[in-house]
Scaffold this active site. Structure first.
Site, PDB file in Angstrom:
ATOM      1  N   CYS A 173       4.342 -44.458 -45.247  1.00  0.00           N
ATOM      2  CA  CYS A 173       4.079 -43.711 -44.012  1.00  0.00           C
ATOM      3  C   CYS A 173       5.349 -43.348 -43.243  1.00  0.00           C
ATOM      4  O   CYS A 173       5.289 -42.574 -42.288  1.00  0.00           O
ATOM      5  CB  CYS A 173       3.145 -44.512 -43.117  1.00  0.00           C
ATOM      6  SG  CYS A 173       1.681 -45.074 -43.993  1.00  0.00           S
ATOM      7  N   HIS A 306       3.889 -43.687 -33.576  1.00  0.00           N
ATOM      8  CA  HIS A 306       3.211 -43.832 -34.869  1.00  0.00           C
ATOM      9  C   HIS A 306       1.709 -43.917 -34.595  1.00  0.00           C
ATOM     10  O   HIS A 306       0.937 -43.244 -35.238  1.00  0.00           O
ATOM     11  CB  HIS A 306       3.731 -45.072 -35.594  1.00  0.00           C
ATOM     12  CG  HIS A 306       3.263 -45.155 -37.011  1.00  0.00           C
ATOM     13  ND1 HIS A 306       3.463 -44.153 -37.927  1.00  0.00           N
ATOM     14  CD2 HIS A 306       2.582 -46.132 -37.682  1.00  0.00           C
ATOM     15  CE1 HIS A 306       2.933 -44.499 -39.095  1.00  0.00           C
ATOM     16  NE2 HIS A 306       2.392 -45.688 -38.965  1.00  0.00           N
ATOM     17  N   HIS A 343      -3.935 -39.691 -39.852  1.00  0.00           N
ATOM     18  CA  HIS A 343      -2.698 -40.238 -40.407  1.00  0.00           C
ATOM     19  C   HIS A 343      -2.376 -39.491 -41.702  1.00  0.00           C
ATOM     20  O   HIS A 343      -3.085 -39.639 -42.698  1.00  0.00           O
ATOM     21  CB  HIS A 343      -2.874 -41.729 -40.674  1.00  0.00           C
ATOM     22  CG  HIS A 343      -1.593 -42.452 -40.969  1.00  0.00           C
ATOM     23  ND1 HIS A 343      -0.420 -41.799 -41.285  1.00  0.00           N
ATOM     24  CD2 HIS A 343      -1.307 -43.790 -41.011  1.00  0.00           C
ATOM     25  CE1 HIS A 343       0.537 -42.696 -41.508  1.00  0.00           C
ATOM     26  NE2 HIS A 343       0.025 -43.902 -41.342  1.00  0.00           N
TER      27      HIS A 343
END
Lengths: 417, 402
Positions: A173, A306, A343
């Site tokens: 990520c 994030h 995401h």
């Protein structure tokens, strides 16, 4: 022109690097303006996933790119279109938009490509694997030609005839933000003058079931920093920037969207999937980015967090940012982009950089989808009930945390119109 | 400031440690063994198949069972190689604690075996049965994370994926981190496993050699041989290496990257001329001329198109009679980091025996790999790797004091 990343690179004040082009594919559609409209709508782009069955998972939702890719790719050469995975296509479309936005022609072929991707063309790889198992090995191998993690970056370089450094960063990520960091170092060292950087990732069974197995997904749309958050929502897409050295951009009179001030990365070295509870790993990445940019915490105005909306992640992220910014963290404007598009894993940092630059262009942080009280343990200040103003030349920190403990932070500054 | 290599750790089909690999390179022996076809993944044809496998028992002395159980094969390989590299460099915990140590590892395919096992779980038993452990170790950067976790390394943690160029690309990224002050020390290298699905897919693409080793640069080459393994190098700035009294194995004079956009997604292109320009310009910017190169460690592996591109590129840059060309992939196999370890050994003056599998020069390529005659120690070694899909990466290594 290319130059080596040779070992005698100077540690003198680094060359400035500008953002001169933006491109993206998001669950809101193909292109930056579709993304801008989606963010401004204050609605989330989640719907039932259609790429594969969602039965047996905690959720049926995902930020899936529903736009028809075929027509958008129609004008590409057949050799470029052959073997493109969905993820490759996202990357190529975003790159084409970014190059066009930067007014760079394919014949300016010295550019480097630095892309993050966590799974590349895994969706097509899974289809191939399913057919292998179902038919006792009778499946067309050409179906997995683009399955590799490096597929998106290779496809971009191939599509636009680019000869510069080609780097696929597959650090889960944090991949796109780490790709930005690699591009920045390359530009400053004179390895290349222009870089296409960012990330691309597509939905696939592996990640959809994997995060489900980790109990990290929310049944409902994700709600970063809210008290009742229960996990993430997955999405897909690509976000790319054209980065140029100041000298190159000025020499050709390029329009500048913003300045790429600095980047830093670190590793928690704590756990393979959970963030370090005190956020110290993230704090180290942020401090390195600030040092790299030669600015202090007081110079930062906003954070593209994030913000996955898992209970552990948001809390750790808040603690890490608090370690760097102190009480001032409560004054920073937060941009929890994942509340809108989910995401995007290896593409997250890329799409979030585009979102940050769009906020600077608009002069505000747009309203964040979702409802519910804020978490008193991580009281991020974001545009909940109304937009929050943001100066066009504000400085935004964008952070990502990843499996393997990889943390990355990048700093962007806008320009006055 | 320059960047030096002060440690090397390697695990592969030849065994654990550089001594085993060095002996194989000196003898020109390939360690691939025959592989039984695996249903669903390999075609039903009866021809022999080969793979350079790592003996799991060889890892046991270096990794306790508890640690080993919570790792995929790539993670185990990477952790063992990193431990060996740290030990070889004389690094102790004091060199890590409070220091910014990067990990930068390349991989061509990632942890494919765990990925397949996870997909089988999802397919056969539904997503409810998916194992969090398998997922955690299925991500491409799991091995880099495990290396960091094993030694508490808090610097940048990067995983680079560029097929055959992954190893050198990872070294180049580590050099970039060091040169730009983003870390104080870096563990760089490559790791690969070759799961049955990967082997079968490469076979279906026609990429694999019919024999146990790829016939690098040979007129009758018909593909490369593949191997599992890991190689990790310790990179540091020469001043820090000097300050701690480290032995210098080799110096990294420059690390270069480029791309051949004529390549398709699955194989090599034909852009030797333009790649040659990228390489020449890179050498020039590092203050080098092609005449300075007195040894080539070529990534030629036996691939029809890949070796053609490599040979034409080398001749484009170094002329029609280049210095001695070593093709260690004939010994190490493609993937798994053996090539990178061999390149460093070449810079340290290790012996290289005859190139296994080579019989006749391909007239179009016009290059003959090393025939096993004793070589003078090289001063400046060009290491070259070109990947299917277009990526290119090169290193120039200079002999160290070791």
């Amino acid at each position: 022109m290319s130059a080596p990343v040779h070992a005698s690179a100077s540690l003198a004040p680094p060359a400035r690097v500008f953002v001169t082009g933006l491109g993206c594919v998001t669950p809101f559609g193909i292109g930056v303006e579709a993304f801008a409209r989606g963010l401004a709508s204050a609605r989330a782009a989640f719907d039932d996933v259609t790429l594969f069955p969602s039965a047996g998972h905690r959720t049926r939702l995902a930020g899936e790119v529903r736009a028809e890719l075929g027509p958008a790719l129609a004008d590409l050469a057949p050799r470029v279109k052959r073997h493109l995975s969905r993820t490759d296509a996202f990357a190529v479309l975003a790159a084409r938009e970014a190059l066009s936005d930067a007014a760079l022609a394919p014949e300016d072929g010295e550019a480097g490509v630095f892309l993050g991707s966590s799974t590349g063309g895994m969706f097509e790889g899974e289809e191939f694997f399913w057919r292998l198992r179902a038919t006792g090995g009778r499946a067309r191998v050409s179906d997995i030609a683009s399955q590799q993690h490096n597929g998106p970056a290779d496809a971009v370089a191939r599509a636009f005839g680019l000869h510069g450094p080609l780097v696929t960063m597959s650090s889960a990520c944090s991949a796109a933000s780490m790709a930005f960091e690699a591009a920045l170092a390359s530009l400053r060292a004179g390895e290349t003058d222009v870089a296409l950087a960012g990330g691309a990732d597509g939905l696939c069974r592996l990640t959809y079931a994997g995060f489900n197995a980790l109990r990290a997904v929310d049944e409902a749309p994700c709600r970063p920093f809210r008290a009742d958050r229960a996990g993430l929502s997955l999405g897909e897409g690509a976000g790319l920037l054209v980065l140029e050295t100041e000298a190159h951009a000025r020499a050709r009179g390029a329009r500048v969207h913003g300045e790429f001030l600095g980047a830093g990365s670190s590793c928690d070295a704590h756990h393979m999937t959970a963030p370090k509870e005190d956020g110290s790993g993230l704090a180290l990445a942020v401090e390195k980015a600030l040092a790299d940019a030669r600015i202090g915490p007081a110079d930062v105005d906003a954070v593209n967090a994030h913000g996955t909306a898992t209970p552990l992640n948001d809390a750790a992220e808040w603690r890490g940012l608090t370690a760097v910014f102190g009480e001032r963290v409560r004054e920073l404007v937060f941009l929890p982009t994942k509340a809108s598009i989910g995401h995007l894993l290896g593409a997250a940092g890329g799409a979030e950089a585009v979102a940050s630059l769009l906020a600077l262009r608009a002069g505000c942080a747009t309203r964040v989808p979702g409802e519910g009280p804020l978490d008193p343990d991580c009281p991020a200040r974001f545009a909940d009930a109304a937009e929050l103003p943001l100066a066009h030349d504000a400085t935004i920190l964008s952070v990502n945390l990843a499996f393997g403990g990889a943390n990355a932070a990048v700093l962007l500054r806008g320009v006055r119109p | 400031m320059s960047i030096v290599i002060t440690g090397i750790g390697t695990v592969g089909p030849h065994g654990v440690g550089t001594a085993a690999l060095a002996a194989a390179l000196a003898d020109g022996t390939n360690a691939a063994t025959e592989l039984e076809p695996v249903p669903d993944f390999h075609s039903p044809s009866a021809h022999p198949r080969y793979l350079g496998r790592v003996d799991p028992a060889a890892l046991a002395p270096h990794l306790d069972p508890r640690t080993s159980r919570r790792m995929s094969l790539p993670s185990r390989l990477a952790v063992v190689a990193a431990r060996l590299a740290r030990a070889d460099a004389g690094l102790e915990a004091e060199h890590f604690e409070g220091h910014d140590v990067a990990v930068c590892l390349g991989t061509a395919f990632g942890p494919t075996d765990f990925t397949i096992r996870l997909l089988d779980q999802i397919r056969d038993k539904g997503p409810e049965a998916a194992s969090p452990f398998l997922f955690m170790e299925s991500v491409a950067n799991a091995h880099a994370g495990q290396v960091a976790l094993d030694a508490q390394l808090v610097g940048p943690n990067a995983t680079i994926v560029q097929r055959e160029a992954s190893a050198l690309s990872a070294v180049a990224q580590g050099v970039s981190y060091l040169a730009s002050g983003r870390c104080e020390l870096a563990l760089v290298g490559a790791v690969d496993e070759i799961a049955p699905m990967t082997h079968g897919a490469l076979e279906r693409f026609g990429a694999l050699s019919s024999g146990p080793c790829g016939r690098a640069l040979d007129a009758a080459r018909d593909g490369y041989a593949v191997s599992e393994g890991a190689t990790v190098l310790v990179l540091e700035r020469d001043d820090t290496a000097h300050a701690r009294g480290a032995r210098v194995l080799a110096r990294v004079r420059t690390a270069l990257r480029g791309n051949d956009p004529t390549a398709s997604a699955v194989t090599w292109g034909d852009g030797a001329e333009r790649l040659g320009l990228t390489l020449r310009l890179g050498l020039e910017r590092a203050g080098l001329t092609p005449f300075a190169i007195d040894r080539v460690v070529s990534g030629a592996s036996g691939s029809r198109r890949g070796d053609r591109l490599e040979a034409l590129l080398l001749r484009q840059v170094l002329g029609d009679t280049p210095p001695s060309v070593l093709t260690p992939k004939a010994v190490t196999g493609e993937f798994g980091g053996g090539f990178l370890a061999a390149a460093v050994l070449a810079a340290t003056g290790a012996d290289f025996g005859p190139t296994p599998g080579f019989e006749s020069v391909d007239p179009e390529l016009g290059l003959r790999p090393h025939d096993g005659r004793p070589l003078e120690r090289a001063r400046t070694v060009l290491v070259s790797s070109l990947a299917a899909g277009g990526a290119a990466a090169w290193l120039v290594l200079e002999a160290g004091e070791a």
